[in-house]
Scaffold this active site. Structure first.
Site, PDB file in Angstrom:
ATOM      1  N   ASP A 175      -3.221   7.147   2.221  1.00 59.00           N
ATOM      2  CA  ASP A 175      -2.978   6.636   3.573  1.00 59.00           C
ATOM      3  C   ASP A 175      -2.842   5.120   3.584  1.00 59.00           C
ATOM      4  O   ASP A 175      -1.971   4.559   4.262  1.00 59.00           O
ATOM      5  CB  ASP A 175      -4.122   7.050   4.503  1.00 59.00           C
ATOM      6  CG  ASP A 175      -3.976   8.485   4.991  1.00 59.00           C
ATOM      7  OD1 ASP A 175      -3.005   9.141   4.586  1.00 59.00           O
ATOM      8  OD2 ASP A 175      -4.829   8.941   5.768  1.00 59.00           O
ATOM      9  N   GLN A 176      -3.717   4.433   2.859  1.00 57.68           N
ATOM     10  CA  GLN A 176      -3.664   2.969   2.856  1.00 57.68           C
ATOM     11  C   GLN A 176      -2.376   2.471   2.204  1.00 57.68           C
ATOM     12  O   GLN A 176      -1.765   1.497   2.669  1.00 57.68           O
ATOM     13  CB  GLN A 176      -4.886   2.398   2.120  1.00 57.68           C
ATOM     14  CG  GLN A 176      -6.226   2.768   2.731  1.00 57.68           C
ATOM     15  CD  GLN A 176      -6.463   2.117   4.080  1.00 57.68           C
ATOM     16  OE1 GLN A 176      -5.698   1.265   4.510  1.00 57.68           O
ATOM     17  NE2 GLN A 176      -7.525   2.507   4.761  1.00 57.68           N
TER      18      GLN A 176
END
Length: 426
Positions: free
Chosen positions: A178-179
């Protein structure tokens, strides 16, 4: 620089949930874009109550620290997108926007009646950034995915940990898929807006998280294709480098050391007062030091345990040895202040007490940019303000509120409580 930042004037409709979509639009908001977060009145962003993690007492739907980060620099409009009147409100938002960001499961936007053809019929120059787990094509496009499963499918899990027998899930605290996608997505979003403006028609960008994870280990894919050997997890060992995590004085305190040549190796032994180890056959070469990594750590730990981790770092660095104290999250703010940096920013909370949030590690013309100018909003905190600016009249807002199509954080403060009818005296 004028306005709130370089993206001042860019209008974003944020349908993102949790990290991937939410953090993407947060980055755009940090740089000055106007970001309107749209969430359901009865099913808001689940990140608001993520995994029971709580922060400020009494903060309600702002209690979750992760949401307080990805929700900053945004307004919140609560709209039921399963209701025709909610779709009509969404149309107003899209007509006034440059970009829509979402990370729903594949097909959700179309089922809501918000497919790309619909969006561009409302606004011919709208850009739509879809962040999906595995893209819109392929046999696994409908699979449910989270960070850990994407690490597995993207090849990261197989090379993380201390051996091939037990692949390690790294997303317990840092969700790499996600990051990583949220660092890539804002650039794609801006590219799509610029191209849409130039050619006069909208663009749909589909960004797959699985392929983003693969890109993170791209050099390992190349290595495997050239050698025919798949890289495996090796802990702190790496080709051409001897990595050591040495215990320092105190409970669970550590210093990390990275040795890439014999000069650094000799410098480490000089500081440690262990010159005899240079003549020990177990550690005579980098390959030997890697092969006997555990024994080397034990030998050096006899010295390192006696010293503070910051002291170890400074002493080793003065001798040309790459070393760093292992810092915990709560130590970072003070460490940044000591260095005179402004990476940590005090952000007012719902109760008014400042909290530390991490900004961006650069300046523009000597000024810290971008800014954190607003805390994360409560669900529907800005519904009335945003929709009023788009021309929705107060009476209509009251009707939509009574019907449950929209929600506000505080009905009384918005002046939407129906007036008390005075009893007739006739």
């Amino acid at each position: 620089m004028t306005g709130r930042g370089p993206l001042d004037g860019l209008k974003v409709v944020d349908l993102g949930n949790i990290t991937a979509g939410g953090r993407t639009s947060q980055f755009l908001g940090d740089f000055g874009a106007t970001v309107v977060k749209v969430e359901g009145p009865r099913r808001p962003d689940p990140f608001r109550h993520w995994s029971g993690v709580t922060g400020e007492a009494g903060a309600g739907d702002l209690a979750s620290p992760p949401f307080r980060v990805v929700g900053r620099n945004k307004t919140s409009v609560a709209i039921d997108l399963k209701h025709p009147d909610g779709i009509a409100l969404m149309r107003r938002l899209v007509e006034d926007a440059d970009l829509v960001v979402e990370n729903f499961r594949r097909g959700v936007m179309e089922r809501l009646g918000l497919g790309f053809d619909t969006l561009v019929s409302w606004n011919p120059r709208i850009s739509w950034l879809s962040i999906s787990s595995q893209g819109t094509d392929g046999p696994e496009r409908d699979h449910v995915s989270f960070g850990g499963t994407l690490e597995a499918l993207g090849g990261m899990m197989a090379v993380t940990g201390y051996g091939p027998a037990e692949p390690t899930w790294t997303t317990s605290k840092v969700n790499h898929p996600d990051q990583a996608v949220a660092l890539l997505a804002p650039g794609l979003a801006l590219w799509s807006v610029l191209v849409a403006r130039r050619r006069g028609r909208g663009i749909h960008v589909d960004l797959a998280q699985r392929e983003t994870v693969v890109a993170l280990i791209g050099e390992l894919v190349t290595m495997a294709s050239l050698t025919g050997v798949a890289p495996v997890a090796a802990g702190n060992l790496a080709p051409g480098e001897v990595g050591l995590c040495l215990p320092a004085r105190g409970q669970d305190e550590w210093v990390a050391v990275s040795l890439t040549d014999d000069t650094q190796w000799r410098g480490l032994l000089d500081v440690a007062g262990r010159p005899k180890l240079a003549r020990d056959d177990r550690f005579a070469t980098p390959a030997a030091r890697q092969a006997n990594h555990g024994e080397l750590t034990q030998e050096l730990a006899k010295w390192s345990r006696k010293h503070d981790k910051a002291e170890l770092m400074r002493t080793l660095q003065r001798s040309g040895v790459p070393a760093a104290a292992v810092l915990r999250a709560w130590e970072l703010e003070g460490e940044q202040e000591a260095r005179g940096e402004t990476l940590h920013v005090a952000v007012p909370t719902f109760a008014g007490k400042p909290e530390a949030q991490v900004s961006w590690p650069f300046t523009i013309d000597g000024e810290a940019q971008p800014a954190i100018y607003r805390r994360a909003p409560r669900v529907g905190e800005d519904t009335v303000d945003v929709l009023s600016r788009l021309g929705v009249e107060p009476d209509r807002l009251r009707e939509l509120l009574d019907a449950g199509v929209i929600a506000v954080a505080d009905r009384d403060s918005e002046g939407l409580t129906p007036p008390v009818q005075e009893r007739s005296t006739i």
